[in-house]
Enzyme design. Structure first.
Site: not given
Length: 425
Positions: A348, A261, A276
């Site tokens: 999350e 990503r 992340r």
């Protein structure tokens, strides 16, 4: 994509869905207009072709005087048919392009709003009071470095920011998590799958990742292939252009793959550590079911995620994600968020989405029930996104001396270790 018949019969429902997503409502009217042009031009083409065929039968039987007039009409019809065919194709292309831009219909029970407008459905586990235990919790990066488990400096040296190495016990911890997750999924009836990390454009577009999510996708221009951000993509495309028999359903797959990503919209967010990142491994659940069973399957996927996080002995909550925070393909989405002590909030870890018929229509996946053939429903659910799960385990299970308690479910995959011990101060 949605069913065009539904759009024609209940456009207000589609407008309301677009409004709830925070998307352009005018797209609905543009699509209705394009669809009407597509249908009317199709009718016009068929009428002209029918007349052309009829004329073709009359010409051989006509007298000399009649034939000249008929041939003149035939020439005009030829031009009219060509023009009608072009108009039909243009209208069809416009309809399909607009339809691709329209998100799935939002489930009526989804909370309306943006990222912060979710509804908390339940909480699990107990948040530790580190102050009562007499020490200040360390963040996952400091713990990982002391354990000899995480190396972000060399990750950045080799590949750039948001890349990392898992070393020593960190690598073993990933393998333990993956094996434990696959073991749970297999016990629940999922077929384990190792999936491709590169897919063709139709696979990426068919799952809905080339719309609003396109900025986060890596594309290899020379080969026209995409690096997947989740094994949901190859698992959804696995049965592309197929008709499945009803007695085959439900079909459940548990895919393990690397995920890539760009994190294009996350500048300045979660820059420390491995929460992340641009590349990570993940175990993903994916289901094919009849449309009538999709909501119950969604609940089942959520239960399997809750079972997984409970087995890791993590405190977490379940939220009903708000409408504007849904991906294009999701009609409804639940997130499981684990407590991260040094951030003082839930983040999350897993999510599960009911995509209803949206992906199956785009990928041409159907189910045969007797003489009827129709689109089926697809659902996905993250079981274990490895880096974030490691973050939650290290921070929630840390001890005052810098060691980390190993949840019982992982011990068989870590040689029986009950504690991960620091190797550096």
């Amino acid at each position: 994509m949605i069913d065009l018949r539904l759009l024609r019969e209940d456009p207000d429902r589609v407008r309301a869905s677009q409004r709830a997503r925070g998307e352009d409502v005018a797209l609905v009217d543009a699509l209705l207009s394009a669809d009407e042009r597509r249908r009317s031009s199709g009718v016009r083409f068929d009428e002209l072709r029918a007349e052309q065929k009829q004329l073709g039968k009359l010409i051989p039987k006509a007298t000399a005087d009649e034939k000249a007039e008929l041939l003149k009409r035939a020439e005009q019809l030829k031009a009219d048919v060509k023009a009608a065919d072009a108009e039909r194709d243009a209208a069809d292309t416009e309809t399909q392009e607009l339809l691709q831009r329209l998100g799935n219909l939002v489930h009526p029970d989804v909370p309306v709003g943006g990222e912060e407008d979710f509804v908390t459905l339940e909480t699990h586990g107990t948040i530790r009071d580190f102050g009562a235990e007499g020490f200040e919790p360390k963040d996952h990066l400091e713990l990982g470095q002391r354990l000899g488990a995480i190396d972000v400096e060399r990750g950045a040296k080799v590949s750039g920011s948001r890349f990392y190495f898992l070393t020593g016990v960190g690598a073993l911890l990933e393998l333990a998590l993956v094996n434990a997750a696959i073991s749970q999924a297999t016990a629940a009836g999922f077929t384990p799958m190792l999936t491709p990390a590169l897919v063709r454009p139709q696979s990426m577009a068919g799952t809905g990742f080339l719309g609003q999510a396109a900025q986060d996708v890596y594309h290899l221009d020379k080969d026209d292939l995409y690096l997947v951000g989740t094994s949901e993509v190859p698992l959804a495309a696995y049965h592309m252009d197929e008709i499945l028999d009803a007695d085959q359903l439900p079909l459940r797959y548990a895919g393990f793959s690397p995920c890539f990503r760009r994190e294009a919209g996350s500048h300045g967010k979660d820059t420390r550590g491995i929460f992340r990142v641009h590349q990570f491994d993940k175990v993903e659940m994916f289901s094919y079911v009849t449309p009538e069973d999709s909501q119950e399957e969604h609940k089942r996927l959520l239960e399997w995620e809750k079972q997984w996080l409970t087995s890791l002995e993590l405190p977490f909550r379940v939220i009903d994600v708000a409408s504007a925070d849904l991906g294009a393909s999701a009609s409804r989405k639940y997130d499981c968020e684990a407590w991260i002590p040094t951030q003082g909030k839930y983040r999350e870890l897993t999510s599960t989405s009911d995509c209803t018929e949206f992906q199956s229509r785009r990928l041409s996946i159907r189910v045969r029930e007797g003489k009827q053939v129709r689109p089926l429903a697809t659902l996905n659910g993250t079981l274990c996104a490895v880096p974030r799960t490691i973050v939650a385990i290290l921070e929630n299970h840390q001890q005052a001396d810098g060691s980390v308690y190993v949840p019982k479910v992982l011990r068989p995959y870590l040689g029986g270790r009950e504690v991960l011990e620091p190797v550096a101060k």
